[in-house]
Design a protein around this motif. Structure first.
Motif, PDB file in Angstrom:
ATOM      1  N   PHE A 108     -18.404 -37.902 -17.182  1.00  0.00           N
ATOM      2  CA  PHE A 108     -17.115 -38.544 -17.448  1.00  0.00           C
ATOM      3  C   PHE A 108     -17.338 -39.597 -18.524  1.00  0.00           C
ATOM      4  CE2 PHE A 108     -13.902 -41.897 -16.167  1.00  0.00           C
ATOM      5  CZ  PHE A 108     -12.855 -41.278 -16.813  1.00  0.00           C
ATOM      6  N   LEU A 109     -16.785 -39.366 -19.710  1.00  0.00           N
ATOM      7  CA  LEU A 109     -17.056 -40.226 -20.865  1.00  0.00           C
ATOM      8  C   LEU A 109     -16.018 -41.319 -21.064  1.00  0.00           C
ATOM      9  CD1 LEU A 109     -18.224 -37.458 -23.373  1.00  0.00           C
ATOM     10  CD2 LEU A 109     -19.630 -38.902 -21.882  1.00  0.00           C
ATOM     11  N   GLY A 110     -15.010 -41.376 -20.177  1.00  0.00           N
ATOM     12  CA  GLY A 110     -14.048 -42.460 -20.257  1.00  0.00           C
ATOM     13  C   GLY A 110     -12.684 -42.023 -20.753  1.00  0.00           C
ATOM     14  N   VAL A 111     -11.859 -43.026 -21.055  1.00  0.00           N
ATOM     15  CA  VAL A 111     -10.473 -42.786 -21.440  1.00  0.00           C
ATOM     16  C   VAL A 111     -10.231 -43.259 -22.868  1.00  0.00           C
ATOM     17  CG1 VAL A 111      -9.764 -44.975 -20.389  1.00  0.00           C
ATOM     18  CG2 VAL A 111      -8.048 -43.209 -20.823  1.00  0.00           C
ATOM     19  N   VAL A 112      -9.458 -42.487 -23.604  1.00  0.00           N
ATOM     20  CA  VAL A 112      -9.091 -42.846 -24.984  1.00  0.00           C
ATOM     21  C   VAL A 112      -8.013 -43.927 -24.939  1.00  0.00           C
ATOM     22  CG1 VAL A 112      -8.121 -41.971 -27.144  1.00  0.00           C
ATOM     23  CG2 VAL A 112      -9.650 -40.523 -25.779  1.00  0.00           C
ATOM     24  N   LEU A 113      -8.192 -44.973 -25.706  1.00  0.00           N
ATOM     25  CA  LEU A 113      -7.231 -46.086 -25.669  1.00  0.00           C
ATOM     26  C   LEU A 113      -5.963 -45.830 -26.485  1.00  0.00           C
ATOM     27  CD1 LEU A 113      -9.536 -49.241 -25.687  1.00  0.00           C
ATOM     28  CD2 LEU A 113      -8.712 -47.867 -23.766  1.00  0.00           C
ATOM     29  N   PRO A 114      -6.047 -45.374 -27.724  1.00  0.00           N
ATOM     30  CA  PRO A 114      -4.809 -45.086 -28.451  1.00  0.00           C
ATOM     31  C   PRO A 114      -4.164 -43.790 -27.967  1.00  0.00           C
ATOM     32  CG  PRO A 114      -6.690 -44.616 -29.842  1.00  0.00           C
ATOM     33  CD  PRO A 114      -7.234 -45.236 -28.595  1.00  0.00           C
ATOM     34  N   SER A 115      -2.878 -43.666 -28.179  1.00  0.00           N
ATOM     35  CA  SER A 115      -2.132 -42.439 -27.873  1.00  0.00           C
ATOM     36  C   SER A 115      -1.069 -42.278 -28.949  1.00  0.00           C
ATOM     37  CB  SER A 115      -1.481 -42.532 -26.493  1.00  0.00           C
ATOM     38  OG  SER A 115      -0.545 -43.607 -26.454  1.00  0.00           O
ATOM     39  N   THR A 116      -0.525 -41.072 -29.046  1.00  0.00           N
ATOM     40  CA  THR A 116       0.491 -40.842 -30.063  1.00  0.00           C
ATOM     41  C   THR A 116       1.738 -40.218 -29.443  1.00  0.00           C
ATOM     42  OG1 THR A 116       0.840 -39.980 -32.302  1.00  0.00           O
ATOM     43  CG2 THR A 116      -0.303 -38.535 -30.741  1.00  0.00           C
ATOM     44  N   GLU A 117       2.805 -40.168 -30.217  1.00  0.00           N
ATOM     45  CA  GLU A 117       4.081 -39.689 -29.704  1.00  0.00           C
ATOM     46  C   GLU A 117       4.950 -39.201 -30.845  1.00  0.00           C
ATOM     47  OE1 GLU A 117       6.118 -38.184 -27.773  1.00  0.00           O
ATOM     48  OE2 GLU A 117       5.923 -39.593 -26.091  1.00  0.00           O
ATOM     49  N   TYR A 118       5.864 -38.281 -30.541  1.00  0.00           N
ATOM     50  CA  TYR A 118       6.854 -37.860 -31.527  1.00  0.00           C
ATOM     51  C   TYR A 118       7.707 -39.070 -31.909  1.00  0.00           C
ATOM     52  CZ  TYR A 118       5.517 -33.158 -30.137  1.00  0.00           C
ATOM     53  OH  TYR A 118       4.800 -32.007 -29.882  1.00  0.00           O
ATOM     54  N   ASP A 119       8.013 -39.198 -33.199  1.00  0.00           N
ATOM     55  CA  ASP A 119       8.689 -40.413 -33.661  1.00  0.00           C
ATOM     56  C   ASP A 119      10.091 -40.573 -33.089  1.00  0.00           C
ATOM     57  OD1 ASP A 119       9.977 -38.432 -35.098  1.00  0.00           O
ATOM     58  OD2 ASP A 119       9.307 -39.122 -37.068  1.00  0.00           O
ATOM     59  N   TYR A 120      10.667 -39.499 -32.558  1.00  0.00           N
ATOM     60  CA  TYR A 120      12.014 -39.591 -32.004  1.00  0.00           C
ATOM     61  C   TYR A 120      12.028 -39.926 -30.503  1.00  0.00           C
ATOM     62  CZ  TYR A 120      10.744 -34.677 -31.107  1.00  0.00           C
ATOM     63  OH  TYR A 120      10.089 -33.527 -30.753  1.00  0.00           O
ATOM     64  N   VAL A 121      10.850 -40.035 -29.905  1.00  0.00           N
ATOM     65  CA  VAL A 121      10.765 -40.434 -28.494  1.00  0.00           C
ATOM     66  C   VAL A 121      10.422 -41.916 -28.440  1.00  0.00           C
ATOM     67  CG1 VAL A 121       9.618 -40.069 -26.290  1.00  0.00           C
ATOM     68  CG2 VAL A 121      10.038 -38.122 -27.798  1.00  0.00           C
ATOM     69  N   LYS A 122      11.377 -42.711 -28.021  1.00  0.00           N
ATOM     70  CA  LYS A 122      11.211 -44.171 -28.073  1.00  0.00           C
ATOM     71  C   LYS A 122      11.271 -44.752 -26.650  1.00  0.00           C
ATOM     72  CE  LYS A 122      13.029 -44.592 -32.790  1.00  0.00           C
ATOM     73  NZ  LYS A 122      13.045 -43.132 -33.080  1.00  0.00           N
ATOM     74  N   VAL A 149      -5.863 -41.640 -32.868  1.00  0.00           N
ATOM     75  CA  VAL A 149      -6.430 -41.008 -31.673  1.00  0.00           C
ATOM     76  C   VAL A 149      -7.701 -40.258 -32.053  1.00  0.00           C
ATOM     77  CG1 VAL A 149      -6.032 -39.369 -29.803  1.00  0.00           C
ATOM     78  CG2 VAL A 149      -4.150 -40.810 -30.609  1.00  0.00           C
ATOM     79  N   ILE A 150      -7.649 -39.538 -33.157  1.00  0.00           N
ATOM     80  CA  ILE A 150      -8.805 -38.772 -33.622  1.00  0.00           C
ATOM     81  C   ILE A 150      -9.980 -39.694 -33.945  1.00  0.00           C
ATOM     82  CG2 ILE A 150      -9.684 -37.313 -35.486  1.00  0.00           C
ATOM     83  CD1 ILE A 150      -7.968 -35.815 -33.486  1.00  0.00           C
ATOM     84  N   GLU A 151      -9.709 -40.820 -34.577  1.00  0.00           N
ATOM     85  CA  GLU A 151     -10.779 -41.765 -34.898  1.00  0.00           C
ATOM     86  C   GLU A 151     -11.475 -42.263 -33.646  1.00  0.00           C
ATOM     87  OE1 GLU A 151     -12.221 -42.811 -37.781  1.00  0.00           O
ATOM     88  OE2 GLU A 151     -11.051 -41.140 -38.602  1.00  0.00           O
ATOM     89  N   TYR A 152     -10.709 -42.501 -32.577  1.00  0.00           N
ATOM     90  CA  TYR A 152     -11.307 -42.952 -31.316  1.00  0.00           C
ATOM     91  C   TYR A 152     -12.138 -41.824 -30.702  1.00  0.00           C
ATOM     92  CZ  TYR A 152     -11.649 -45.982 -27.232  1.00  0.00           C
ATOM     93  OH  TYR A 152     -12.122 -46.802 -26.235  1.00  0.00           O
ATOM     94  N   LEU A 153     -11.608 -40.603 -30.799  1.00  0.00           N
ATOM     95  CA  LEU A 153     -12.356 -39.453 -30.291  1.00  0.00           C
ATOM     96  C   LEU A 153     -13.670 -39.263 -31.039  1.00  0.00           C
ATOM     97  CD1 LEU A 153      -9.495 -36.854 -29.726  1.00  0.00           C
ATOM     98  CD2 LEU A 153     -10.997 -37.819 -27.968  1.00  0.00           C
ATOM     99  N   LYS A 154     -13.663 -39.551 -32.327  1.00  0.00           N
ATOM    100  CA  LYS A 154     -14.891 -39.439 -33.116  1.00  0.00           C
ATOM    101  C   LYS A 154     -15.992 -40.332 -32.540  1.00  0.00           C
ATOM    102  CE  LYS A 154     -12.945 -38.208 -37.636  1.00  0.00           C
ATOM    103  NZ  LYS A 154     -12.745 -38.666 -39.037  1.00  0.00           N
ATOM    104  N   TYR A 155     -15.599 -41.545 -32.157  1.00  0.00           N
ATOM    105  CA  TYR A 155     -16.571 -42.479 -31.575  1.00  0.00           C
ATOM    106  C   TYR A 155     -17.136 -41.923 -30.271  1.00  0.00           C
ATOM    107  CZ  TYR A 155     -18.331 -46.407 -28.879  1.00  0.00           C
ATOM    108  OH  TYR A 155     -19.112 -47.206 -28.087  1.00  0.00           O
ATOM    109  N   ILE A 156     -16.256 -41.445 -29.382  1.00  0.00           N
ATOM    110  CA  ILE A 156     -16.714 -40.927 -28.089  1.00  0.00           C
ATOM    111  C   ILE A 156     -17.607 -39.697 -28.288  1.00  0.00           C
ATOM    112  CG2 ILE A 156     -15.994 -39.889 -25.899  1.00  0.00           C
ATOM    113  CD1 ILE A 156     -13.494 -41.555 -25.970  1.00  0.00           C
ATOM    114  N   ILE A 157     -17.193 -38.810 -29.179  1.00  0.00           N
ATOM    115  CA  ILE A 157     -17.968 -37.595 -29.419  1.00  0.00           C
ATOM    116  C   ILE A 157     -19.335 -37.922 -29.999  1.00  0.00           C
ATOM    117  CG2 ILE A 157     -18.086 -35.509 -30.850  1.00  0.00           C
ATOM    118  CD1 ILE A 157     -15.007 -35.310 -30.459  1.00  0.00           C
ATOM    119  N   ASN A 158     -19.370 -38.826 -30.946  1.00  0.00           N
ATOM    120  CA  ASN A 158     -20.648 -39.213 -31.565  1.00  0.00           C
ATOM    121  C   ASN A 158     -21.599 -39.818 -30.538  1.00  0.00           C
ATOM    122  OD1 ASN A 158     -22.308 -39.558 -33.993  1.00  0.00           O
ATOM    123  ND2 ASN A 158     -21.994 -41.735 -33.658  1.00  0.00           N
ATOM    124  N   GLU A 159     -21.066 -40.700 -29.677  1.00  0.00           N
ATOM    125  CA  GLU A 159     -21.900 -41.315 -28.639  1.00  0.00           C
ATOM    126  C   GLU A 159     -22.263 -40.299 -27.566  1.00  0.00           C
ATOM    127  OE1 GLU A 159     -23.226 -44.440 -28.697  1.00  0.00           O
ATOM    128  OE2 GLU A 159     -22.403 -44.421 -30.728  1.00  0.00           O
TER     129      GLU A 159
END
Length: 227
Positions: A58-72, A82-92
């Protein structure tokens, strides 16, 4: 030093090459019963249980998240963040011997990263599977799961207050732009308008059991995959 990869309750020693990542959302309104970080907590609950049952990391939870711009209904990030955060987890994770990653996502908006994962696989020479487990927002399924894992406030006054007429994010009934832009959101909203919202612990247990079981099967496939 030789690592004891066969120790413990694990599928097999190859399961140490599998990493599990939880993906949800931390800042998103869920009416009066569920917390603002419901999606992240549900994703983490499922992910940790799958890791315990299989022996995957279990490598943890991703902090950022994304959403469709019309869902407020909350505060979110760009898919690229989100991808940048995943890069860190994957690299580690690779430093720990992880070569295959199962991302368990419990926030619908995060499906926007799907098209970016192939590049991530190629860049890091790993395998990535995105498993989406999503619910009608803050409605019966999500409330029921929240009740089972212990994050729902089920006080009588809270239950009475949890109404889409007061909280537009419930079933996204009151999110006009989202309903206009997305027919699936509109269909779910219409269902909530017609049938209302309730807590059904039996349903919640059934959903969790199915989700965990499906993810365990994915881990089994990954641990047996020689690629």
């Amino acid at each position: 030093m030789q690592l004891r990869l066969n120790s413990g309750n694990i599928l097999n020693k190859n399961v140490h090459e599998v990493g599990i990542i939880a993906l949800g959302s931390f800042l998103e309104n869920h009416g009066s019963i569920l917390p603002i970080d419901t999606d992240a907590k549900i994703a983490s609950y499922i992910s940790l249980n799958v890791a315990i049952l299989t022996g995957a990391k279990f490598l943890g939870v991703v902090l950022p998240s994304t959403e469709y711009d019309y869902v407020k209904h909350g505060i979110h990030n760009k898919p690229e963040e989100v991808i940048e955060y995943l890069k860190y987890i994957i690299n580690e994770g690779k430093k720990l011997g992880v070569k295959k990653f199962l991302i368990i996502n419990c926030h619908g908006g995060n499906t926007l990263i799907s098209n970016l994962l192939n590049d991530l696989e190629n860049q890091y020479s790993v395998r990535i599977i995105l498993k989406n487990i999503t619910f009608t927002h803050a409605a019966t399924e999500e409330l029921s799961v929240g009740s089972v894992i212990g994050i729902a406030d089920e006080a009588e006054n809270r239950l009475k207050e949890h109404d889409f007429n007061k909280y537009p994010e419930i079933g996204m009934v009151g999110l006009k732009e989202a309903r206009e832009q997305n027919k699936y959101i509109d269909e779910e909203a219409k269902f909530v308008e017609k049938h209302g919202v309730k807590i059904d612990r039996g349903l919640g247990e059934k959903i969790l059991k199915k989700a965990i079981s499906e993810c365990v099967e994915i881990v089994k496939e990954l641990s047996n995959d020689k690629k």
